[in-house]
Design an enzyme around this catalytic site. Structure first.
Site, PDB file in Angstrom:
ATOM      1  N   ALA A  30       0.836  -1.201   0.000  1.00 17.26           N
ATOM      2  CA  ALA A  30       0.000   0.000   0.000  1.00 17.26           C
ATOM      3  C   ALA A  30       0.873   1.253   0.000  1.00 17.26           C
ATOM      4  CB  ALA A  30      -0.912  -0.004   1.223  1.00 17.26           C
ATOM      5  N   GLU A  35      -1.107  -9.690  -1.109  1.00 19.46           N
ATOM      6  CA  GLU A  35      -2.548  -9.951  -1.061  1.00 19.46           C
ATOM      7  C   GLU A  35      -3.157  -9.983  -2.456  1.00 19.46           C
ATOM      8  OE1 GLU A  35      -4.268  -8.123   2.992  1.00 19.46           O
ATOM      9  OE2 GLU A  35      -2.940  -6.762   1.904  1.00 19.46           O
ATOM     10  N   GLU A  69       2.775  -6.060   7.501  1.00 17.90           N
ATOM     11  CA  GLU A  69       1.937  -5.050   8.154  1.00 17.90           C
ATOM     12  C   GLU A  69       2.151  -4.991   9.663  1.00 17.90           C
ATOM     13  OE1 GLU A  69      -0.333  -6.222   4.399  1.00 17.90           O
ATOM     14  OE2 GLU A  69       0.878  -7.233   5.925  1.00 17.90           O
ATOM     15  N   GLY A 108      -0.005  -5.367   0.475  1.00 19.66           N
ATOM     16  CA  GLY A 108      -1.062  -5.407  -0.515  1.00 19.66           C
ATOM     17  C   GLY A 108      -0.646  -6.102  -1.796  1.00 19.66           C
TER      18      GLY A 108
END
Length: 255
Positions: free
Chosen positions: A61, A109, A129, A106
């Site tokens: 992110a 993911e 994270e 991300g």
């Protein structure tokens, strides 16, 4: 545009294009959702490759953007974040991730949303994270655990450590490791082969597996049974069985 959809040979490539690290900011997330839904609708797209370019898949992110968000802002954004990734996972066609360089947070993911993952031999994946005082928020706690099992997922998420391609393959996080300059070609070839298959049957197989994993086995068997019987109404089923009887297995050509 931060994400582009390019179509060739029945394969739609969802290409991340936000140099230098393909950080997944809000605009990129929204664009990803838009194009994933488009790829799902288009008849000329029969399989999909997710690709970030030769150097990096997606480093995660946009932390600077997230740092500026307070609790209220993220409450309002979190669902849209997840929905952008879920749109990729729900593309009703075969999807392969071509992972080069970093696929972190991300980025990891996003790779988890694919049906199959091909990684470069120099790729690094992880869910870091926890090192920010957070947990994965775009599906990582759910998709990673379902893919590699809860213990391995907890190891990666609790520690935030990165894993190299070979370990990722051992964990089941990626399916194939190839030379860095061959990742996209391998992924495109995999997708192009499936793009020649029976589109409705492939959709049925994907939905039966994915939906069945979310429920009990009896419900999963009912989903499979309904799709199995329903496919007898398709031209592809007629074509496939006729070819098998007349020419032998594996020679059917589907539209």
């Amino acid at each position: 545009m931060t994400v582009n959809l390019e179509v060739a040979e029945g394969v739609g490539t969802l290409r991340l294009d936000r140099p230098p690290m393909n950080a997944l900011d809000v605009a990129t997330q929204d664009r990803l959702k838009e194009l994933a839904e488009e790829a799902g609708r288009r008849d000329d797209v029969r399989a999909v490759v997710i690709y970030g370019g030769e150097k990096v898949f997606a480093a995660g992110a946009d932390i600077k953007e997230m740092q500026a968000m307070d609790h209220t802002a993220m409450v309002l954004r979190a669902r849209a974040l997840q929905e952008s990734f879920t749109a990729v996972a729900r593309i009703p066609k075969p999807v392969v991730a071509a992972v080069t360089g970093y696929a972190l947070g991300g980025g990891c993911e996003l790779a988890l949303c694919a049906d199959f993952r091909i990684a470069a031999d120099n790729a690094k994946l992880g869910q870091p994270e926890i090192l920010l005082g957070l947990i994965p928020g775009a599906g990582g706690t759910q998709r990673l655990a379902r893919l590699v099992g809860p213990s391995k997922a907890k190891d990666l998420i609790f520690t935030g450590r990165m894993v190299k391609a070979d370990e990722a393959r051992e964990l089941g996080l990626v399916d194939r490791v190839v030379a860095a300059d061959q990742v996209y070609a391998e992924a495109h070839a995999w997708a192009a082969k499936l793009a020649q298959g029976p589109a409705i049957a492939l959709r049925a197989a994907k939905e039966s597996i994915d939906t069945g994993l979310e429920t009990d086995i009896e419900t999963g068997l009912a989903i499979e049974r309904n799709w199995f019987a329903g496919l007898f109404a398709t031209e592809d089923r007629e074509r496939g069985m006729r070819s098998f009887v007349e020419e032998g297995p594996g020679k059917a050509k589907f539209l």
